[in-house]
Design a protein around this motif. Structure first.
Motif, mmCIF file in Angstrom:
data_model
loop_
_atom_site.group_PDB
_atom_site.id
_atom_site.type_symbol
_atom_site.label_atom_id
_atom_site.label_comp_id
_atom_site.label_asym_id
_atom_site.label_seq_id
_atom_site.Cartn_x
_atom_site.Cartn_y
_atom_site.Cartn_z
ATOM 1 N N ILE A 79 0.860 -1.188 0.000
ATOM 2 C CA ILE A 79 0.000 0.000 0.000
ATOM 3 C C ILE A 79 0.891 1.230 0.000
ATOM 4 C CG2 ILE A 79 -1.870 1.235 1.157
ATOM 5 C CD1 ILE A 79 -2.566 -1.364 2.605
ATOM 6 N N ALA A 80 0.529 2.207 -0.843
ATOM 7 C CA ALA A 80 1.295 3.450 -0.889
ATOM 8 C C ALA A 80 0.361 4.612 -1.158
ATOM 9 C CB ALA A 80 2.362 3.389 -1.974
ATOM 10 N N ALA A 81 0.690 5.756 -0.609
ATOM 11 C CA ALA A 81 0.081 7.014 -1.043
ATOM 12 C C ALA A 81 1.005 7.576 -2.117
ATOM 13 C CB ALA A 81 -0.038 7.987 0.118
ATOM 14 N N ALA A 82 0.440 7.835 -3.296
ATOM 15 C CA ALA A 82 1.283 8.196 -4.435
ATOM 16 C C ALA A 82 0.721 9.400 -5.165
ATOM 17 C CB ALA A 82 1.398 7.012 -5.397
ATOM 18 N N LYS A 83 1.598 10.078 -5.907
ATOM 19 C CA LYS A 83 1.169 11.202 -6.732
ATOM 20 C C LYS A 83 2.205 11.446 -7.822
ATOM 21 C CE LYS A 83 3.301 14.807 -3.854
ATOM 22 N NZ LYS A 83 3.044 16.037 -3.055
ATOM 23 N N PHE A 84 1.816 12.266 -8.797
ATOM 24 C CA PHE A 84 2.727 12.732 -9.836
ATOM 25 C C PHE A 84 2.978 14.214 -9.631
ATOM 26 C CE2 PHE A 84 0.686 9.014 -11.630
ATOM 27 C CZ PHE A 84 1.757 8.325 -12.179
ATOM 28 N N SER A 85 4.242 14.609 -9.678
ATOM 29 C CA SER A 85 4.578 16.027 -9.548
ATOM 30 C C SER A 85 4.257 16.751 -10.852
ATOM 31 C CB SER A 85 6.061 16.188 -9.206
ATOM 32 O OG SER A 85 6.856 15.668 -10.257
ATOM 33 N N GLU A 86 4.426 18.039 -10.861
ATOM 34 C CA GLU A 86 4.123 18.845 -12.052
ATOM 35 C C GLU A 86 4.946 18.414 -13.264
ATOM 36 O OE1 GLU A 86 1.821 20.887 -12.737
ATOM 37 O OE2 GLU A 86 0.938 21.122 -10.750
ATOM 38 N N ASP A 87 6.163 17.932 -13.026
ATOM 39 C CA ASP A 87 6.999 17.513 -14.154
ATOM 40 C C ASP A 87 6.758 16.056 -14.560
ATOM 41 O OD1 ASP A 87 8.228 16.022 -12.177
ATOM 42 O OD2 ASP A 87 10.179 16.996 -12.340
ATOM 43 N N GLY A 88 5.759 15.390 -13.941
ATOM 44 C CA GLY A 88 5.408 14.019 -14.303
ATOM 45 C C GLY A 88 6.130 12.957 -13.511
ATOM 46 N N THR A 89 6.982 13.342 -12.560
ATOM 47 C CA THR A 89 7.716 12.373 -11.757
ATOM 48 C C THR A 89 6.776 11.686 -10.765
ATOM 49 O OG1 THR A 89 9.675 13.774 -11.915
ATOM 50 C CG2 THR A 89 9.711 12.037 -10.258
ATOM 51 N N PHE A 90 6.926 10.382 -10.615
ATOM 52 C CA PHE A 90 6.098 9.603 -9.698
ATOM 53 C C PHE A 90 6.717 9.607 -8.305
ATOM 54 C CE2 PHE A 90 5.031 5.445 -7.747
ATOM 55 C CZ PHE A 90 3.645 5.502 -7.795
#
Length: 418
Positions: free
Chosen positions: A73-84
């Motif tokens: 399980i992870a909390a995840a997101k993509f930054s403005e430059d597309g980095t995971f």
């Protein structure tokens, strides 16, 4: 005595019988039938992941990889430059591995593990690697929980709905859960990994214990949904069930010896869960027909790891058994033929989804995961050589990649592109 090559020809098992160009039209036709809802060995299961928008940036989603024996399980997101980015990752044994559970206890334990993440976001995507029917609301109706996980009375329950209810009881009301297949997550993982690289489409393939491929299809090409429009949707082909490839009498006899003959025909010729058994069946047949001067009748059925050990350096159970140099050479020739044929079949499976995929341009990113693909001697090299040569010949520029944390990244794409 028959030579190994004479035995292979007699039973029509030559790896050269698998020609991607010659088989492609039949494979694509079977895909189209499945998309129409007509009788087909390819079920072409809609994921209802339509990728309606660009991937949202700087927004978190809880990603749950529920597969095999492990849970991540992870909390995840993509930054403005597309980095995971993952904000944190927790790992557990899947509930039901250590002891058998009732369905409600299974859902409650999953909720317990997810609960600490709900302070970050209440949007949740679960990749569920068990038999289930994906529903139009992107939940799933559980058919059966198998593998190493033992759960009673889960059949017919909706996973997302039940876990949401458990979370609400534990103090996290208002959660939104969608559920996807693990191979769908793999297809989307390439998009997560190469978000800014200008690919026209993405596919995903798993070759481990089983075999499957997913790809992105135009909604207008899925008549059985009756949706129309210009959007796209991820399709789970259920490739392991494809049954239109040339099979030898040995393949058929091996299939008929199993608990579910006629089911998973393609998988039984390619995947780690079956390759060892097929090799064992073939070697025993070869022994009966006089290929080996000292026969072949071990007490134990050889498995896929045994085959890999033998082909890699002549070690293991098979290395111990085949003491005569001629017998060892014949066994190696027969086994390598089966493995190279599996590589060509994998190339066919992957080429078909690349050809059929909805494409914005001629560049396709193909993600593949699985221990059989990565570790089986000779398979990966053959698959890539045949696949890339064929796709290049028809003007498709493909990159085949593996992705770290593939399922978690695929979950994030599914949750942030809706």
């Amino acid at each position: 005595m028959l030579t190994a090559q004479e035995f292979i020809r007699k039973h029509k098992m030559e790896y050269t019988s698998i020609d991607v160009k010659a088989e492609m039209d039949t494979y694509i036709d079977e895909m189209k039938k499945g998309l129409c809802g007509a009788k087909s060995s390819l079920l072409m299961v809609p994921s209802y992941i339509t990728l309606k928008s660009e991937v949202q940036r700087e927004k978190s989603v809880i990603c749950v990889d529920a597969g095999g024996t492990n849970l991540r399980i992870a909390a995840a997101k993509f930054s403005e430059d597309g980095t995971f980015h993952t904000e944190k990752v927790s790992r557990y044994l899947m509930p039901g591995v250590e002891r058998e559970l009732e369905a409600q206890e299974f859902f409650d334990i999953l909720a317990d593990y997810i609960l600490p993440f709900t302070g970050i976001t209440k949007d949740i995507v679960i990749s569920f690697a068990y038999r289930a029917k994906i529903l139009p609301n992107i939940d799933c109706e559980i058919i059966e929980i198998t593998k190493e996980v033992k759960v009673r009375n889960a059949g017919g329950k909706q996973l997302g709905k039940e876990v949401c209810a458990s979370l609400a009881k534990k103090g996290a009301p208002g959660c939104n859960i969608i559920v996807i297949n693990d191979s769908v997550a793999t297809a989307l993982a390439g998009k997560a990994e190469r978000l800014n690289d200008g690919y026209g489409s993405f596919t995903g393939t798993i070759l481990g214990t089983g075999s499957n491929s997913c790809y992105i299809e135009y909604v207008r090409n899925i008549p059985k949904l009756g949706m129309g429009g210009d959007g796209v949707m991820v399709i789970n082909t259920e490739a392991g069930s494809y049954d239109k490839v040339p099979r030898s009498d040995i393949d058929i006899a091996y299939d008929n010896s199993m608990q579910n003959p006629g089911i998973g025909v393609f998988e039984k010729m390619t995947s780690g869960g079956y390759l060892g058994g097929l090799c064992d069946h073939t070697l025993r047949t070869a022994a009966r027909e006089g290929v080996f001067q000292n026969g072949f009748a071990p007490d134990k059925t050889i498995d896929t790891i045994d085959v890999n050990d033998f082909l890699t350096d002549g070690a293991g159970v098979l290395g111990d058994y085949f003491q005569a140099e001629d017998d060892m050479a014949a066994a190696r020739e027969i086994l390598l033929n089966i493995v190279i044929r599996a590589g060509r079949l994998l190339a066919l499976q992957m080429a078909a989804v690349a050809v059929k995929a909805a494409k914005e341009n001629d560049r396709v990113c193909m993600t593949i995961e699985g221990t059989t693909y990565e570790k089986m001697y000779g398979l990966k090299k053959e698959a890539l050589t045949v696949l890339l040569t064929y796709l290049d010949s028809i003007g498709i520029k493909a990159d085949v990649i593996s992705v770290e944390l593939a399922v978690l990244k695929g979950c994030a794409i599914a949750g942030l592109s809706r």
